[in-house]
Write a protein that holds these residues in place. Sequence first.
Motif, PDB file in Angstrom:
ATOM      1  N   VAL A 139       0.826  -1.205   0.000  1.00  0.00           N
ATOM      2  CA  VAL A 139       0.000   0.000   0.000  1.00  0.00           C
ATOM      3  C   VAL A 139       0.862   1.257   0.000  1.00  0.00           C
ATOM      4  N   GLU A 140       1.897   1.287   0.826  1.00  0.00           N
ATOM      5  CA  GLU A 140       2.757   2.474   0.913  1.00  0.00           C
ATOM      6  C   GLU A 140       3.481   2.714  -0.417  1.00  0.00           C
ATOM      7  N   PHE A 141       3.945   1.654  -1.039  1.00  0.00           N
ATOM      8  CA  PHE A 141       4.605   1.776  -2.343  1.00  0.00           C
ATOM      9  C   PHE A 141       3.642   2.371  -3.366  1.00  0.00           C
ATOM     10  N   LYS A 142       2.434   1.821  -3.425  1.00  0.00           N
ATOM     11  CA  LYS A 142       1.429   2.309  -4.376  1.00  0.00           C
ATOM     12  C   LYS A 142       1.069   3.761  -4.112  1.00  0.00           C
ATOM     13  N   ARG A 143       0.980   4.141  -2.848  1.00  0.00           N
ATOM     14  CA  ARG A 143       0.663   5.528  -2.502  1.00  0.00           C
ATOM     15  C   ARG A 143       1.752   6.475  -2.994  1.00  0.00           C
ATOM     16  N   LYS A 144       3.009   6.098  -2.791  1.00  0.00           N
ATOM     17  CA  LYS A 144       4.126   6.950  -3.217  1.00  0.00           C
ATOM     18  C   LYS A 144       4.208   7.043  -4.741  1.00  0.00           C
ATOM     19  N   VAL A 145       3.960   5.932  -5.428  1.00  0.00           N
ATOM     20  CA  VAL A 145       3.969   5.956  -6.895  1.00  0.00           C
ATOM     21  C   VAL A 145       2.843   6.848  -7.406  1.00  0.00           C
ATOM     22  N   ALA A 146       1.645   6.713  -6.820  1.00  0.00           N
ATOM     23  CA  ALA A 146       0.501   7.542  -7.236  1.00  0.00           C
ATOM     24  C   ALA A 146       0.810   9.021  -7.038  1.00  0.00           C
ATOM     25  N   HIS A 147       1.481   9.350  -5.941  1.00  0.00           N
ATOM     26  CA  HIS A 147       1.889  10.738  -5.694  1.00  0.00           C
ATOM     27  C   HIS A 147       2.832  11.224  -6.804  1.00  0.00           C
ATOM     28  N   CYS A 148       3.804  10.397  -7.158  1.00  0.00           N
ATOM     29  CA  CYS A 148       4.753  10.767  -8.216  1.00  0.00           C
ATOM     30  C   CYS A 148       4.057  10.924  -9.564  1.00  0.00           C
ATOM     31  N   VAL A 149       3.108  10.044  -9.860  1.00  0.00           N
ATOM     32  CA  VAL A 149       2.370  10.133 -11.121  1.00  0.00           C
ATOM     33  C   VAL A 149       1.600  11.449 -11.168  1.00  0.00           C
ATOM     34  N   ARG A 150       0.864  11.769 -10.092  1.00  0.00           N
ATOM     35  CA  ARG A 150       0.106  13.037 -10.056  1.00  0.00           C
ATOM     36  C   ARG A 150       1.027  14.236 -10.208  1.00  0.00           C
ATOM     37  N   LYS A 151       2.133  14.228  -9.472  1.00  0.00           N
ATOM     38  CA  LYS A 151       3.084  15.338  -9.523  1.00  0.00           C
ATOM     39  C   LYS A 151       3.685  15.472 -10.924  1.00  0.00           C
ATOM     40  N   GLN A 153       2.293  14.690 -13.748  1.00  0.00           N
ATOM     41  CA  GLN A 153       1.271  15.254 -14.629  1.00  0.00           C
ATOM     42  C   GLN A 153       1.159  16.759 -14.438  1.00  0.00           C
ATOM     43  N   GLU A 154       1.261  17.201 -13.202  1.00  0.00           N
ATOM     44  CA  GLU A 154       1.150  18.626 -12.903  1.00  0.00           C
ATOM     45  C   GLU A 154       2.338  19.426 -13.449  1.00  0.00           C
ATOM     46  N   THR A 155       3.509  18.804 -13.480  1.00  0.00           N
ATOM     47  CA  THR A 155       4.724  19.523 -13.892  1.00  0.00           C
ATOM     48  C   THR A 155       5.171  19.184 -15.313  1.00  0.00           C
ATOM     49  N   ALA A 156       4.366  18.441 -16.047  1.00  0.00           N
ATOM     50  CA  ALA A 156       4.770  17.948 -17.377  1.00  0.00           C
ATOM     51  C   ALA A 156       5.098  19.067 -18.350  1.00  0.00           C
ATOM     52  N   LEU A 157       4.426  20.171 -18.252  1.00  0.00           N
ATOM     53  CA  LEU A 157       4.629  21.244 -19.228  1.00  0.00           C
ATOM     54  C   LEU A 157       5.645  22.284 -18.792  1.00  0.00           C
ATOM     55  N   GLU A 158       6.250  22.089 -17.646  1.00  0.00           N
ATOM     56  CA  GLU A 158       7.269  23.040 -17.180  1.00  0.00           C
ATOM     57  C   GLU A 158       8.560  22.889 -17.913  1.00  0.00           C
TER      58      GLU A 158
END
Length: 158
Positions: A139-151, A153-158
């Motif tokens: 669960v902790e691994f999946k949570r950290k990966v999901a955080h990285c995926v969201r982040k 996506q947010e910074t993709a165009l920078e």
Amino acid sequence: MTELQSALLLRRQLAELEKNSVKAFLQSLLIGPPDTLYEGGVFKAHLTFPKDSPLRPPKMKFITEIWHPNVDKNGDVCISILHEPGEDKDGYEKPEERWLPRHTVETIVISGISMLADPSGDSPANADAAKEWRKDTNVEFKRKVAHCVRKSQETALE
């Protein structure tokens, strides 16, 4: 091989890659493969080629934060294809799994995408991520990966 020959070979490989358009690679971006924890992630990565390329492997480094057993906390990627050619002193890899001069930018990118789809815990670059990934309820691994995926996506165009 001279430095000029290495540069010309790399330029030809990059042109070939653009022509063939590897789906998950766009100007130093790796897109998380479908049906994986990294799906939808937009991960920036740099490939740095040595002057004696293709005799020695390039280095791959994620610029975007990523939680993965085969990526150390600085973003450096640890996969077989990027290891120095020859015998593995630790016996984890066969010589043919390591860097060979016939590898191209395309094979490196495909290996990076494969790494996202199928992490290896045998000789991790990030022991903490590998430990979490191996747990039955990771669960902790999946949570950290999901955080990285969201982040990512947010910074993709920078």
